[in-house]
Design an enzyme around this catalytic site. Structure first.
Site, PDB file in Angstrom:
ATOM      1  CG  HIS A 114       3.811   6.788  -0.032  1.00 31.33           C
ATOM      2  ND1 HIS A 114       2.568   7.239   0.333  1.00 31.33           N
ATOM      3  CD2 HIS A 114       3.500   5.506  -0.738  1.00 31.33           C
ATOM      4  CE1 HIS A 114       1.584   6.682  -0.520  1.00 31.33           C
ATOM      5  NE2 HIS A 114       2.440   5.637  -0.905  1.00 31.33           N
TER       6      HIS A 114
ATOM      7  CE  LYS B 167      -4.263   5.558   9.305  1.00 34.92           C
ATOM      8  NZ  LYS B 167      -5.464   5.839   9.634  1.00 34.92           N
TER       9      LYS B 167
END
Length: 904
Positions: free
Chosen positions: A151, A570
């Site tokens: 990532h 999120k």
């Protein structure tokens, strides 16, 4: 740069750290005077002094802003790099201090083992009644697997990481109390050389890294660090068992490694069948090269002559067999080695390994054959007075082969559920596939998933890419063996049909074994709050499905579920995410047990607290009872890889901590807490009201415009941090389409860290107003889950800065007045209840070492943040076209990331 506020008090064990920081800070000052100018160093000192004064008075950063605004981009970049260099040496000093503290514990003897180490874990287990026999029964069930991902959160270049290792090595050498003055001077010169070379190296690459670059980056940690420490880990465990129980045990393999690099297709068009095949080939070459080099080194050590010492009949027989199998290689052995059977066998083992590397005749069919040869040597040495004549070195190689095989790390493949759904919809000619009921879709997929019918071939790009992927996996299984392949992970998994879809596609792609089964572990990833809540129903449906249950029987009736910490946070805020993950594990375990399936969890943790980061030991202690059961599979992302595995001694410590925590959680899980039945509804309320507050904030009209103006997200999107885009391709800039990593990264840069705390205060306040304050205090005191949650929130709050966040917020113009007061009020509420429930006057009062670490850095982060605000405003005025300003902004991002030690 070696003055410190008198309020910074170091505990006695940390005084050497203070001395190192002062000495290295002075060295940074010398570097700046040499590489830039004495005037530049004086200016840095003025800025630093102003920042410290601002911190001590807790006032808005107006004075800093007046000192820093309006600078030319190159001058601004130099200032940022100066403060970043300070962070670099402080980070290095702290890592070396961890090594120093580890050595201090080891020198003190086992009466005071280092907390969270293997000695500590075994002593605690023995004190709780674990016998040597029970430990022996459990060890084969232990399976610890860190999984490295690529990532885009690693904000430091490989070239700089390598120089950092040189600096670490010079400081570690200097820990030796027997160093002469000349040797210490040499150590200092080595450090200065690497530091200066770092200063002269650009902080970021001008181009985005390729998948191959990321593979090389992760491979560095696997082959250069972990390869070396794996045997030491087992030796440490052996010693700990002997010290604790007075006896030894034959240890099975407890550790292995996984990777997503080259296999994570989710949102990354650069990953496909070619990168899967290329990654497996590259990893095979890398680990076989290490074995060849190590065998070459062993050749000169294993020079025993038959005129002086005997060898075992089994070894002699193997040598004769290999001489017949590999006559050309046998003929190349030097005549003068004719009386050295170990060396002759070593020559032929290297020939077999080379043949394995070249896919030639005489190759090892599997790692087990190489293990067998090494075990023959060990047995022969042990039987013929060779325990101190090479046995130790050979056994180290054996542990490496057992851990890394011929594949180095198991490769996972990941793809989003919607990609599979589109392919099946096209194959079946059903344009309304997504709108159909999930149960109906699962029924239609059954015959294709079972193999009764063949899923039609379709000539389109999506289907062709997926067919190529499954064909590559089938080829990899034949070429590299089943151990080289990890799991097939379905991101954004919502229901049973998502899993059956993959089973059907795998069959069409040719991934079928001789028994007609699909040899693939399919893992649904639940990553939104709703999917975590519905995950139990999904797994129940899946395990009750006769087609999938038949597949699962062929996989040993073991199902893995991946839990997503990033997107759930999120989606619903950190309180709902943490509680949803906790409840999901409890409910999933109960559902699987009722259906006779062993469920294991794969934890998709990120680097920051917001994305599930933090200490593994505390996370496992807070996990639901029975959720570990000998198994830990967890992602290691971005800067976490470097922080945990960048230095051999710290990599060993990380492996020890994980293994020790798994042993403790598995053999003696925490006793049931009867009050949890009463606490769960309280936590339900906290999570529910926290989500309302969080979604009310991020879902407000114009919020995404505010986010894009009040954070440097536009800079982050322009940075060349990783091969994967910051949002899923072909989708708009809505929050749901933004990746969790840049979402967290942007707020961390703006020093508000919204994802790490927003809504928590409202949730706690609601529980108090409902009459649960006493329960909350009990939970904070006696429930590891809730205590860890509050401690993590406290840490996030300590790294933020409301005054700096307000500077960023003002970049949003009129939107500032609408959104920032909500941030300020929720922050105050959250701080109040976190401190109140933890019984602390200040954040991190219980962890003075961490508090000190943050206080050391904050006055040096602040000037970078203030400069970043000024540069961001000027860069946006050019519509993002001024490359010099962008380069200075990138330096700011890197500097803040080094300072807070978190990116995404």
């Amino acid at each position: 740069m070696n003055e410190y506020r008198s309020s910074l008090v170091f505990a006695t064990p940390d005084v050497p750290l203070r001395d190192d920081v002062r000495r290295l800070g002075a060295l940074v000052g010398d570097l700046l005077a040499e590489q830039v100018s004495a005037d530049f160093l004086e200016e840095i000192e003025r800025i630093r002094t102003t920042a410290i004064a601002r911190r001590e008075s807790d006032t808005p950063p107006a004075g800093l802003l007046s000192l820093l605004e309006g600078r030319e981009p190159r001058a601004a970049e130099a200032l940022v790099r100066a403060f970043s260099t300070y962070f670099q040496v402080v980070n290095i000093a702290e890592r070396v201090h961890r090594i120093r503290r580890r050595r201090d514990y080891q020198r003190s003897g086992t009466d005071t083992p280092q907390p969270e180490g293997l000695h500590d874990a075994l002593r605690r287990l023995k004190a709780q009644g674990v016998t040597l026999d029970e430990l022996s029964e459990w060890l084969p069930r232990i399976d610890v697997e860190p999984v490295f991902t690529a990532h885009p959160t690693e904000a430091v270049r490989r070239a700089l990481l390598e120089k950092e290792q040189l600096m670490v090595a010079s400081l570690v050498d200097n820990l030796d109390g027997m160093r002469t003055p000349n040797e210490r001077a040499t150590d200092a010169a080595r450090f200065r050389m690497a530091l200066t070379a770092s200063w002269q190296t650009a902080d970021s690459s001008p181009v985005r890294p390729t998948v191959e670059d990321e593979r090389e980056h992760v491979g560095f940690y696997l082959t250069q660090v972990l390869y070396r420490v794996i045997p030491v880990m087992y030796e440490t465990l052996e010693h700990a068992i002997e010290e604790t129980y007075g006896s030894t045990l034959a240890l099975p393999r407890l550790l292995r490694f996984g990777t997503w690099v080259g296999g994570d297709m989710d949102g990354n068009p650069n990953v496909d069948a070619h990168t899967i095949a290329g990654t497996l080939d590259a990893q095979r070459r890398a680990v076989l090269d290490r074995y060849l080099n190590e065998l070459w080194q062993l050749a000169s050590l294993l020079s025993q002559s038959t005129t002086l010492v005997a060898v075992s009949p089994a070894l002699s027989a193997q040598l004769e067999r290999y001489q017949a199998l590999l006559p050309d290689a046998a003929a190349r052995s030097r005549p003068r080695h004719g009386d050295m059977p170990y060396r002759l066998l070593n020559d032929l083992m290297r020939a077999r390994l080379q043949a394995t590397l070249d896919d030639a005749d005489g190759a090892y069919a599997a790692p087990a054959e190489l293990e067998h040869d090494l075990q023959l040597i060990l047995d022969s040495l042990q039987a013929n007075k060779g325990l101190h004549a090479g046995w130790f070195a050979v056994r180290r190689l054996l542990w490496r082969v057992r851990s890394f095989g011929f594949h180095l790390a198991r490769l996972d493949v990941r793809q989003e559920s919607s990609v599979h759904a589109r392919a099946v919809a096209d194959a079946l000619g059903q344009a309304d596939w997504d709108s159909q009921d999930a149960t109906h879709r699962a029924g239609l997929l059954g015959p294709y998933a079972s193999g009764e019918q063949a899923l039609p071939q379709v000539d389109d790009e999506g289907n062709a890419r997926l067919d190529a992927v499954f064909a590559a996996l089938a080829d990899a299984r034949t070429r590299h063996g089943a151990d080289a392949l990890g799991s097939y992970i379905i991101s954004m998994a919502h229901n049973r049909a998502d899993v059956l879809t993959v089973l059907a596609l795998a069959r069409r792609g040719g991934l079928v074994d001789d028994a007609g089964a699909v040899p693939l572990d399919i893992v649904p990833l639940f990553e939104t709050v709703d999917d975590l809540r519905g995950g139990t129903g999904t797994v129940q449906d899946l395990l009750a499905d006769p087609v999938y249950r038949q597949h699962l029987r062929a996989r040993g009736d073991t199902q893995m579920v991946m839990l997503g910490y990033s997107d759930s946070g999120k989606d619903g805020g950190i309180a709902a995410s943490r509680w949803g993950l906790q409840r999901a594990q409890v409910e999933l375990l109960e559902a699987a047990a009722e259906l006779g399936v062993r469920l294991t969890f794969f934890h998709g943790r990120g680097g920051s607290i917001v994305r599930g980061g933090g200490k593994t030991t505390r996370a496992l202690d807070a996990a639901p009872r029975g959720s570990v059961d000998g198994r830990l599979r967890v992602t290691e992302q971005g800067e976490v890889i470097h922080r945990k595995y960048g230095i051999r001694a710290l990599a060993l410590r990380s492996l020890e901590q994980m293994t020790g925590a798994v042993l403790l959680s598995s053999l003696r899980p925490r006793a049931p807490e009867p009050r949890e039945d009463a606490w769960r509804p309280v936590m339900d309320l906290v999570a529910e009201r926290s989500t309302v507050a969080y979604r009310g904030f991020v879902g407000a009209p114009d919020f995404m415009q505010y986010f894009r103006l009040a954070t440097p997200i536009d800079v982050i999107e322009r940075m060349t941090l990783g091969s994967r885009p910051s949002r899923r391709l072909g989708q708009d800039a809505a929050l749901s389409n933004l990746r969790a990593i840049p979402w967290v990264f942007a707020w961390s840069q703006a020093r508000a860290v919204i994802p790490g705390w927003y809504g928590v205060g409202s949730g706690l306040q609601a529980a108090v107003e409902a009459g649960h304050e006493d329960s909350l205090r009990e939970m904070a005191q006696d429930w590891p889950f809730f205590r860890t949650f509050l401690d993590d929130i406290a840490m996030v709050l300590s790294k933020g800065d409301l005054n700096i966040a307000e500077l960023f917020s003002r970049l949003a113009g009129p939107l500032h007045a609408r959104f920032f007061p909500r941030i300020r009020d929720e922050l105050a509420l959250t701080k109040h209840w976190v401190k109140t429930l933890l019984g602390q006057r200040s954040l991190l009062q219980h962890d003075p070492r961490l508090a000190l670490s943050i206080r050391l850095r904050n006055p040096y982060i602040d000037p970078i943040s203030v400069l970043q605000v000024d540069l961001l405003q000027r860069w946006r005025a050019t519509d993002g076209e001024d490359e010099e300003l962008l380069r200075a902004l990138v330096a700011c991002v890197n500097g803040v990331a080094q300072g807070v030690q978190n990116t995404g």
